[in-house]
Each structure stands twice: as C-alpha cells, then as structure tokens.
Design a protein around this motif. Structure first.
Motif, PDB file in Angstrom:
ATOM      1  N   THR A  23       0.881  -1.152   0.063  1.00 19.70           N
ATOM      2  CA  THR A  23       0.212  -0.127   0.206  1.00 19.70           C
ATOM      3  C   THR A  23       0.873   1.488  -0.113  1.00 19.70           C
ATOM      4  OG1 THR A  23      -1.260  -1.172   1.239  1.00 19.70           O
ATOM      5  CG2 THR A  23      -1.628   0.886   0.898  1.00 19.70           C
TER       6      THR A  23
ATOM      7  N   THR B 163       2.570   1.592  -3.591  1.00 19.35           N
ATOM      8  CA  THR B 163       2.183   1.642  -4.249  1.00 19.35           C
ATOM      9  C   THR B 163       1.945   3.550  -4.565  1.00 19.35           C
ATOM     10  OG1 THR B 163       0.681   0.265  -4.425  1.00 19.35           O
ATOM     11  CG2 THR B 163      -0.396   2.005  -5.251  1.00 19.35           C
TER      12      THR B 163
ATOM     13  N   PRO C 193      -9.016   3.242  -0.599  1.00 21.61           N
ATOM     14  CA  PRO C 193      -8.854   3.186  -1.815  1.00 21.61           C
ATOM     15  C   PRO C 193      -7.903   2.409  -3.233  1.00 21.61           C
ATOM     16  CG  PRO C 193      -8.949   5.438  -0.924  1.00 21.61           C
ATOM     17  CD  PRO C 193      -8.721   4.322   0.338  1.00 21.61           C
ATOM     18  N   VAL C 194      -6.149   2.183  -2.155  1.00 23.28           N
ATOM     19  CA  VAL C 194      -5.777   1.322  -2.562  1.00 23.28           C
ATOM     20  C   VAL C 194      -6.042   0.004  -2.643  1.00 23.28           C
ATOM     21  CG1 VAL C 194      -3.326   1.042  -2.567  1.00 23.28           C
ATOM     22  CG2 VAL C 194      -4.007   3.827  -1.888  1.00 23.28           C
TER      23      VAL C 194
ATOM     24  N   ARG D 184      -9.178  -1.438  -2.945  1.00 29.78           N
ATOM     25  CA  ARG D 184     -10.263  -1.607  -3.669  1.00 29.78           C
ATOM     26  C   ARG D 184      -9.327  -1.823  -5.657  1.00 29.78           C
ATOM     27  NH1 ARG D 184     -14.456  -1.786  -1.867  1.00 29.78           N
ATOM     28  NH2 ARG D 184     -15.738  -0.164  -0.321  1.00 29.78           N
ATOM     29  N   GLN D 185      -8.001  -0.452  -5.656  1.00 26.15           N
ATOM     30  CA  GLN D 185      -7.174  -0.717  -6.884  1.00 26.15           C
ATOM     31  C   GLN D 185      -6.970  -2.387  -7.107  1.00 26.15           C
ATOM     32  OE1 GLN D 185      -6.001   2.887  -7.853  1.00 26.15           O
ATOM     33  NE2 GLN D 185      -5.039   1.904  -9.369  1.00 26.15           N
ATOM     34  N   ALA D 186      -6.182  -2.949  -6.338  1.00 30.09           N
ATOM     35  CA  ALA D 186      -5.785  -4.057  -5.477  1.00 30.09           C
ATOM     36  C   ALA D 186      -7.039  -4.760  -5.924  1.00 30.09           C
ATOM     37  CB  ALA D 186      -4.432  -4.451  -4.916  1.00 30.09           C
TER      38      ALA D 186
ATOM     39  N   SER E  41      -9.418  -4.688  -7.946  1.00 27.72           N
ATOM     40  CA  SER E  41     -10.458  -4.969  -8.862  1.00 27.72           C
ATOM     41  C   SER E  41      -9.206  -5.262 -10.205  1.00 27.72           C
ATOM     42  CB  SER E  41     -10.530  -3.691  -9.392  1.00 27.72           C
ATOM     43  OG  SER E  41     -10.261  -3.505 -10.269  1.00 27.72           O
ATOM     44  N   SER E  42      -7.747  -5.202  -9.784  1.00 24.76           N
ATOM     45  CA  SER E  42      -6.323  -5.647 -10.896  1.00 24.76           C
ATOM     46  C   SER E  42      -6.397  -7.536 -10.599  1.00 24.76           C
ATOM     47  CB  SER E  42      -5.316  -4.590  -9.967  1.00 24.76           C
ATOM     48  OG  SER E  42      -4.644  -5.602 -10.780  1.00 24.76           O
TER      49      SER E  42
END
Lengths: 383, 116
Positions: A210, A213, A274-275, A277-279, A281-282
C-alpha cells in the motif's frame, strides 16, 4: 475487579500445556516430580507451584483455580485477566481492534463486518500457503477450509472494540532449538502455526505494498502475491476496516510455541481503502476461474468462411448478473452451439472464465450439453 | 500449595470391628466412594470418627476440659476402581489412626504427591 473464577467448565478449559507454558514464560522452572501426575515448579521470590500433567485429575478445576490465584497475585493482575491469558496460552490469537462509537459498542453491521472480514483474511492467508495466487474461489483449498473450521470466535474485549479469533491449539515443539532464527522457526512448525505466520506476513506485505503504491510503484501488490497477498485478503481487510478510521490487527503467539516477539501488530487506516480497492480490482480481473460451468443461451454467432473455429456470445449468469461471455469454439462445438441457437435451446459450457475489466471470456471451452426443453427467457433479443 | 490433604469426614456410632481384630468397616455411598477413588493432585482421604453410642457422651465441654471421646481412622482409596453399586463397605486398618503422629506422617507423604 476482584472476581474469582468458580465455573468448573471454564477452569477445565485451561489446558496443562497452557499452564506450563505460562509458568515457564513467567520464570518458573521445574524442580521435581509430584506423584506421577504433576510437577513442582519454583521461582525465586515467588510461591512454589504444582502443575498438573493431565486433565484427568479429579480436582483439576480447583488446581487451576489455585494456580490462577497465585499467577494473578504474582503478576499483580486480576484473576479474570489472568484466566484469559491462560485460556488462550496454547493458541495463536488474532485480535482485530476498531475504535468504538459509544459505550464500548459498535453497530451490529459494523461488528458483523469485523468478524466476516477477519474470517476472509484468515481463509485467504491459509489458501496462499500452498499456492500463492492473486485470487481464490471460495472453498477451493481443503486445507484452508479445514483450518478455518477449527478457528474459534472468542469473547469480545474492551479497549476500543476488539474481536478475538482463537486459532487451533498449537502443540509445544518436540525439540526446541535455541536460539530461534526467523527462518528456522517455521521449518518444523505445524500447519496451523505456518498459516498464522502466513497471515501476519501477508498483512505486513499488504501494508508495505500500500505504501509502495502510494509512492508510485504500480506493481507493488502483484510483487507481493508470493507473500500471500490476494484479492480475497484485501477484500477481507476492506470489509473489516471500512466503517472505521483505523484498525489494528494483532497476532499474539501461543506461549506453547513462543516466538522471539510476544505479538505482531499491523495497522491500517481508512486512507488505505482506495488503494486496497484498486488492488482487488486488478487481482480479480486477471485471474481466470478454472473449470467454470456456464449455462445460458447463445445470442450472437460469427465465423469467417475460411475458418473452422467460430465465436459465440453466451448470455449467462456471472457474478450475480446476466452477462455476455465471449466463447471461441472449435468446429464441432460451434456446430452444436449453432443448432442450439436455432432451437432456442440452452447450452452448458465448461471452461476457464476470464474477466478483463467488464468483459468476460471463456477459455479452453467445450460444449458439455444442450438443454432443448427450456425456452429462452429473452428470445426477442437473441441475435 | 503443599503439604495438603483433602478430607472426607464422616462420623458413626456403628463402626463395625471385624473379627480379625485389625480392621474396622464402614459403608461409603457411591458418590463419595467414586470421588475418593479418582486420581487427584491433593490426596483425598476418608476419615471416620468412631463415636460412643450415647449422644451425650460425644463431647464434654467444661471450664476445665474439652473431651472428645474415641478416635478417628483414615483410609486412602486413590487408584481403586469406581463402583456402580449404591454403596461400598470399606475395611480400614485400625493402625490408620488419625492422630497427631498419623497426621504428621500423612502430611509428609502428601509433600511427595502420593499416600502409600
């Protein structure tokens, strides 16, 4: 608080190995045997104690009660607090601590999220021990689900709002080698200890990924997959912490198999969400779901005249919604799909379902069956 | 925590003396018997006080003296099989006197976690 524990069942729940581990960790050493069922332990400046070797003694509960009195007096703590330590001394204990809203309580939904999230994180860590993957399907790993079935939900504790998960009993090592090195200690550890160790390592890896990133290392989460980081772990973490400003996750190691540090703590704040959540999704978009079975209706068919293979769009139920899945079929399967389309028949496909953003593809597909009696729910839109 | 003894105290006006002259017998109810049989960290003993038949003779208390008549016997039942019977009559050696000397010896033994 000067409570005295008299509940026989509660006292019987304290194991001899937990008592011995506590006594040793507190500086008592074995002095001599006492009958063929107990041992005398001594510590300079403290009362002598007699520790039972097994729980089959007729007076086991009162023996434990006396020991709790001595331990609590020596440690200058309450008997209740001491009991909690003893009752969990032979287990690795996960504590998830969230700030309480009012009177040491949280809303029912938030509390349920804490428990469910913690469960998902443990399951993800257990799954990653054998084969680290960016994404796991539920129930895919028998060893992990077996571990989870033996984890117990303990009493909640005050001090913000704390839920406790009690890992399975960690037996003492047969032969302890000192000093314990960080790599050496996991080598002979039982599977349950390796999973809890993995849990902490994976959370620390999430913590670091985290931060990395945020300073521009876009591949930090993917690099952390071998350490146990996965979409499932991040999802559990988000579920746990979403309603709160920050969450501490602590793992207190069983005294029966001590580590150099008594406990490990990993902290997350709402700014991490937020980070994470992005992970998620990825990770989720990249991992195909192996051997998926899809049942649906063929809507669009296309095949170049010069090709034997053809592409169909399958209208089916995926991840809680009706979606279109692209499937490239060989000649015979394409012919079957074509027939099914003409007859408005449902088709059963098997393959590896891959998600790429909002699009789905079925890789390595095959037509398992054609179900002719069911009418299409959406015939008018079929292409 | 040591030495220590747990005692099951009983008193009777009907303590039976056996014909061998070396034992007395006493019926013990199943629950008490089974509690006395099981392994314990603190040794458990049955102690039976032999009382005179007349209630007024049991104890005399005056300004000059306190008199407790007769005496008590002890028995260690640890390690015996539990019973399903309503009661078990146990034989107690008359040498198992629960007096100062006997109690001192029992306390010495309990220091090692077993009664011989």
């Amino acid at each position: 608080m000067r409570s005295v524990i008299r509940d026989k069942e509660a006292l019987m729940a304290v194991s001899p190995s937990a008592i011995a581990a506590y006594a040793r960790a507190s500086g008592w050493t074995k002095a001599e045997p006492f009958g063929d069922h107990s041992d005398v332990y001594a510590r300079r400046g403290s009362p002598e104690i007699i520790l039972p070797r097994h729980q089959r003694l007729g007076d086991y509960a009162s023996v434990v009660q006396r020991l709790i009195q001595v331990f609590a007096a020596v440690a200058e703590t309450t008997q209740i607090s001491l009991y909690r330590d003893l009752a969990t001394a032979d287990r690795d204990v996960v504590r998830v601590r969230a700030p309480d809203g009012d009177n040491g309580s949280v809303t029912l939904g938030d509390g349920a999220g804490l428990v469910q999230g913690a469960r998902e994180m443990l399951l993800a860590a257990a799954c990653s021990l054998g084969t680290p993957q960016p994404f796991y399907r539920a129930g895919a790993n028998r060893e992990a689900t077996d571990f989870l079935s033996r984890v117990r939900l303990g009493q909640t504790e005050h001090g913000s709002f704390i839920i406790t998960l009690l890992g399975p009993v960690v037996p003492p090592p047969i032969q302890r080698r000192l000093p314990l090195g960080p790599d050496e200690e996991t080598e002979d550890d039982p599977i349950d200890r390796r999973i809890t160790t993995r849990f902490v390592d994976a959370l620390n890896a999430v913590r670091k990924a985290t931060e990395d990133t945020l300073v521009g290392q876009a591949d930090a989460f993917w690099k952390a997959v071998p350490l146990g980081v996965s979409a499932n772990l991040c999802q559990g973490l988000v579920k746990t912490m979403e309603p709160f400003r920050l969450v501490d996750i602590t793992l207190t190691w069983a005294r029966t198999r001590p580590k150099p540090q008594v406990r490990d703590v990993v902290r997350f704040a709402e700014s991490d969400v937020p980070v994470l959540r992005q992970a998620i999704s990825s990770f989720s978009s990249g991992e195909p779901q192996r051997d998926a079975i899809l049942v649906g209706f063929v809507r669009i068919l296309s095949r170049d005249e010069s090709e034997l293979d053809g592409t169909v769009k399958l209208w089916t139920w995926v991840e809680g919604k009706n979606r279109s899945v692209s499937v490239v079929l060989g000649q015979s399967d394409y012919e079957r799909a074509l027939e099914a389309h003409k007859e408005h028949a449902a088709v059963v496909f098997r393959g590896d379902l891959e998600r790429s953003g909002q699009r789905f593809r079925l890789l390595n597909p095959s037509v398992v069956d054609v179900i002719r009696d069911e009418p299409s729910p959406d015939e008018s839109s079929a292409g | 925590m040591r030495p220590a003894l747990d005692l099951q105290l009983k008193a009777t006006v009907n303590l039976r003396r056996l014909s061998d002259g070396r034992h007395v017998s006493f019926p013990v109810k199943r629950r008490n018997y089974n509690l006395l049989c099981c392994d314990t960290q603190t040794p458990r003993l049955l102690v039976v006080l032999d009382l005179p038949s007349g209630r007024e003779e049991w104890m005399t208390l005056t300004a000059d003296e306190l008199i407790l008549r007769r005496r008590a016997y002890w028995l260690y039942l640890g390690g015996r099989e539990e019973t399903e019977q309503t009661s078990v009559t146990v034989r107690i050696p008359t040498t198992n006197l629960f007096d100062l000397e006997g109690l001192t010896e029992l306390m010495d033994q309990s220091r090692q976690g077993r009664i011989r």
